[in-house]
Design a protein around this motif. Structure first.
Motif, PDB file in Angstrom:
ATOM      1  N   ARG A  84       0.797  -1.212   0.000  1.00  0.00           N
ATOM      2  CA  ARG A  84       0.000   0.000   0.000  1.00  0.00           C
ATOM      3  C   ARG A  84       0.837   1.273   0.000  1.00  0.00           C
ATOM      4  O   ARG A  84       0.309   2.369  -0.176  1.00  0.00           O
ATOM      5  CB  ARG A  84      -0.981  -0.038   1.170  1.00  0.00           C
ATOM      6  CG  ARG A  84      -1.903  -1.249   1.098  1.00  0.00           C
ATOM      7  CD  ARG A  84      -2.996  -1.247   2.115  1.00  0.00           C
ATOM      8  NE  ARG A  84      -3.923  -0.149   1.931  1.00  0.00           N
ATOM      9  CZ  ARG A  84      -5.108  -0.066   2.539  1.00  0.00           C
ATOM     10  NH1 ARG A  84      -5.507  -1.053   3.344  1.00  0.00           N
ATOM     11  NH2 ARG A  84      -5.893   0.967   2.335  1.00  0.00           N
ATOM     12  N   ARG A 652      -1.548   6.473  -3.783  1.00  0.00           N
ATOM     13  CA  ARG A 652      -1.933   5.213  -4.440  1.00  0.00           C
ATOM     14  C   ARG A 652      -3.444   5.044  -4.352  1.00  0.00           C
ATOM     15  O   ARG A 652      -4.030   5.153  -3.274  1.00  0.00           O
ATOM     16  CB  ARG A 652      -1.239   4.026  -3.772  1.00  0.00           C
ATOM     17  CG  ARG A 652      -1.770   2.649  -4.199  1.00  0.00           C
ATOM     18  CD  ARG A 652      -1.124   1.555  -3.376  1.00  0.00           C
ATOM     19  NE  ARG A 652      -1.660   0.233  -3.662  1.00  0.00           N
ATOM     20  CZ  ARG A 652      -2.669  -0.331  -3.012  1.00  0.00           C
ATOM     21  NH1 ARG A 652      -3.286   0.349  -2.019  1.00  0.00           N
ATOM     22  NH2 ARG A 652      -3.103  -1.535  -3.325  1.00  0.00           N
ATOM     23  N   ALA A 654      -6.312   2.201  -5.440  1.00  0.00           N
ATOM     24  CA  ALA A 654      -6.449   0.813  -5.884  1.00  0.00           C
ATOM     25  C   ALA A 654      -7.924   0.420  -5.900  1.00  0.00           C
ATOM     26  O   ALA A 654      -8.688   0.772  -4.982  1.00  0.00           O
ATOM     27  CB  ALA A 654      -5.664  -0.123  -4.965  1.00  0.00           C
ATOM     28  N   GLU A 665      -4.235  -0.329  -9.978  1.00  0.00           N
ATOM     29  CA  GLU A 665      -3.633   0.644  -9.077  1.00  0.00           C
ATOM     30  C   GLU A 665      -3.079   1.818  -9.875  1.00  0.00           C
ATOM     31  O   GLU A 665      -2.395   1.623 -10.890  1.00  0.00           O
ATOM     32  CB  GLU A 665      -2.505   0.011  -8.256  1.00  0.00           C
ATOM     33  CG  GLU A 665      -2.935  -1.164  -7.397  1.00  0.00           C
ATOM     34  CD  GLU A 665      -1.793  -1.716  -6.567  1.00  0.00           C
ATOM     35  OE1 GLU A 665      -0.730  -1.049  -6.516  1.00  0.00           O
ATOM     36  OE2 GLU A 665      -1.949  -2.796  -5.967  1.00  0.00           O
TER      37      GLU A 665
END
Length: 701
Positions: A84, A652, A654, A665
């Motif tokens: 992550r 990020r 996702a 992502e």
């Protein structure tokens, strides 16, 4: 059960759990292989579900220990945190640990340091993969661009801050980075991911895992990456990596075999400056590094104790601007743990390494804005072979239910310099209450001697522009020194861990380190200084200057490291890290130190380093994560040697509709950075700029 060791208890409980067919084991077995198998289930869980007793570590004492029993500054980067954070390489993931300074030199190259001056060839950090030391005997450092293992194969990264010479040996001076991969039975089925990004970044990772029989599992991982090299640089970077792992388990024993290989190719072009009649074309460098490795780990019960055998070998061929040649290592490490007395456990072990090197002389151009020249690297012996070996022991004693002591010592022989070193340590852990743990430690560690500073000679000839019409010839020779004392550090650190609940915890460390025999460059008083015989107009000739590597620099470092985990809601988590480090250096021999500033090159380092990671489960199918990094800038009298202040924000996003659907992502590095910037010392780094990546991940059992 004070007469039975914690390890033996763990083995007994593990067998009982397997007998009852529980789906997930919360008791960790004694081997690092089995630890990674059973910890996989833990690390894939939400951090909120992890309790203090369920998190175990292996890097401090080469055995599983509960976090509340570890008497050292140690941090775990979980598989969830790695995924992550958007980290594509191991150095990027290390930014999640307080006290680790990750400096990005280019898009694919890093310098990583712990509690000290961050240098390209930083040699005061031991890095291992599943216990296999990533050792480069030429510089005793780590070539990070060659450690390009698939990030999805990593179970966790354990980072130990501070000396660990007793258990890990040479180079465990400022810390240990222990990369633990997932076991084969936890990577079953097909895994595939592809990434595209700015500057032609293309990356593919494929893994296939299978069960051979009830006792044996295997996997094969293949990865490749291709991208540009740096901002404003015409060049490319390519790396290909393949790894195979087989795990075999029987009642009371674990066997793991791993084989791997890599190939790295770097092509760069550097424009030279034409200010004199010598007209040199742009410099083109085609560099490569290739290697293979194999490792065998075996753990088995013997009566009341546990025997561990680790054997590995690696071979590398390198053709870099600063080093050309090859090296091979053959390593073995064997240790036995057994209970002694009523409440103690004794670890006894030993190991050895045979190193073979073949190095070639280097002739390279050294252009800059104001100079042209050549640099030649020569070696005393182009081919060499030497042995190193060690013996060690450590006694762990539960003095009371709250107080545990650790006393250990290692004696290590370094064949390159024919020298013995003694590496003692003493540590103490005290559980004041279920929420508060205090610990302290005092230890000594040394840097493994390298070929570059003991058996090499550098000849440097340059033409430097002084004014618009004035030039100067500069010639110097820097010799290796076989009589250098071993670089050593003695560190005292004190720490505290606080566990309010599963949703909030802190870790605090204070440390002070005294370094001896740090490498530097000084006048070679054993050699005469000669005057050139002929004037080379229009240049002003200068005498040939003789230098040698010296060990007269000492340093003191001190500081603090602080980490916080907080989960305010069930779907939002925060990790915050901060570190303050101060370095003070001095040269003890004014007769050889060419300039007091030479001993101060370690000091202009960033004092303040901070990072924060947030992980937000927006919905069951959508995640939004952010990573912030701050590194305080620091300037010197030489503008090229300073550090810029770094403040970067990565994000990020996702999305995965269902568990069996592909995961998409979107990652953006440097959201707030509109202009290219340096992440490292300006003299050794390229500029970095904002980058965007798109990744697709597909898993099929």
């Amino acid at each position: 059960m004070k007469n039975i060791s914690n390890i033996t208890q763990a083995i007994i409980v593990k067998k009982l759990v397997h007998f009852l067919l529980l789906p997930t084991s919360y008791i960790i077995s004694i081997s690092s292989v089995n630890a990674s198998q059973e910890l996989e289930a833990l690390m894939d869980m939400s951090l909120a579900d992890l309790s203090r007793a369920s998190v175990t570590l292996t890097s401090v004492a080469k055995k599983e220990q509960s976090l509340n029993k570890v008497p050292a500054a140690v941090h775990v980067i979980t598989a969830e945190q790695i995924r992550r954070s958007g980290a594509r390489t191991i150095p990027e993931a290390l930014s999640l640990v307080p006290g680790v300074h990750v400096a990005r030199l280019s898009d694919n190259n890093w310098a990583v340091a712990i509690r000290g001056a961050n240098e390209i060839l930083f040699n005061k950090l031991l890095v291992s993969i599943d216990g296999r030391s990533i050792f480069n005997p030429i510089t005793s450092g780590v070539i990070w661009e060659n450690i390009q293992m698939m990030m999805a194969d990593i179970d966790r990264i354990e980072v130990l801050l501070g000396p660990a010479g007793t258990m890990w040996g040479g180079n465990a001076v400022n810390g240990v980075v222990n990369i633990i991969s997932k076991s084969a039975d936890e990577t079953q089925g097909l895994y595939a991911e592809g990434t595209i990004g700015d500057k032609g970044h293309e990356e593919v990772n494929v893994r296939l895992g299978s069960t051979i029989n009830n006792q044996t599992d295997a996997r094969l991982s293949v990865s490749g990456v291709r991208s540009g090299y740096a901002v404003g640089e015409e060049g490319t970077f390519r790396n290909y990596n393949v790894n195979m792992r087989v795990d075999h388990s029987t009642y009371g024993s674990e066997l793991t075999v791993q084989l791997g290989g890599y190939n790295t190719d770097i092509h760069t072009e550097t424009e030279t400056v034409h200010f004199v009649s010598i007209d040199l074309p742009p410099n083109e460098y085609d560099e490569y590094s290739r290697g293979i490795s194999g490792m065998l780990n075996y753990d088995t019960e013997i009566k009341t104790g546990v025997l561990t055998v680790n054997v590995w070998a690696d071979s590398h061929t390198i053709n870099y601007e600063y080093f050309k040649g090859s090296y091979r290592n053959w390593d073995a490490d064997v240790y036995y743990r057994l209970p002694v007395l009523d409440a103690s456990e004794l670890t006894m072990g030993g190991g050895g390494r045979t190193t073979q090197t073949e190095v070639l002389p280097i002739l390279g151009l050294q252009p800059s804005d104001y100079r042209k020249g050549t640099r030649t690297q020569l070696y005393k012996d182009q081919a060499s072979k030497y042995d190193s070996y060690n013996v060690y022991s450590q006694l762990e004693t539960a003095v009371t239910d709250q107080l545990t002591t650790y006393f250990g010592v290692k004696v290590e022989y370094f064949g390159l310099v024919d020298r013995y070193e003694v590496l003692p340590q003493a540590r103490l852990s005290y559980d004041y209450s279920p929420r508060h743990q205090f610990w302290t430690g005092l230890g000594r560690a040394v840097v493994t001697p390298s070929i570059i500073d003991t058996a090499s000679t550098m000849v440097d000839f340059s033409v430097e522009q002084i004014t618009q019409n004035s030039y100067q010839e500069i010639s110097s020779i820097v010799r290796g020194n076989e009589n250098l004392k071993t670089e050593a550090v003695t560190t005292l650190d004190i720490g505290h861990r606080y566990f309010l609940s599963n949703a909030f915890s802190t870790s605090t460390t204070l440390f002070f380190s005294q370094y001896k025999n740090i490498r530097g460059v000084g006048l070679d008083t054993s050699m005469p200084t000669g005057e050139p015989q002929v004037e080379l107009a229009p240049w002003e000739s200068e005498p040939l200057t003789m230098y040698q590597y010296i060990d007269d620099i000492e340093a003191k470092t001190w500081g603090t490291e602080f980490a916080v985990f907080w989960q305010p809601t069930f779907n939002f988590k925060v990790n915050v890290n901060y570190a303050y480090h101060q370095v003070l250096t001095a040269c003890n021999n004014s007769d050889v130190c060419i300039d007091p500033s030479m001993s101060e090159l370690m000091e202009p380092q960033p004092n303040h380093i901070a990072s924060a990671q947030t992980m937000w489960d927006v919905t069951d199918s959508l995640q939004f994560d952010m990573m912030y990094k701050y590194i305080q800038g620091k300037n010197t009298n030489n503008a090229n040697m300073g550090w810029d202040t770094i403040s970067t924000l990565d994000a990020r996003l996702a999305w995965q509709k269902k568990q069996d659907w592909p995961r998409l992502e979107l990652m953006v590095d440097g959201i707030l950075n509109n202009q290219p910037y340096y992440e490292s010392n300006r003299n050794t780094a390229y500029k970095i700029e904002r980058q965007v990546y798109l990744k697709a991940v597909w898993m099929m059992q």
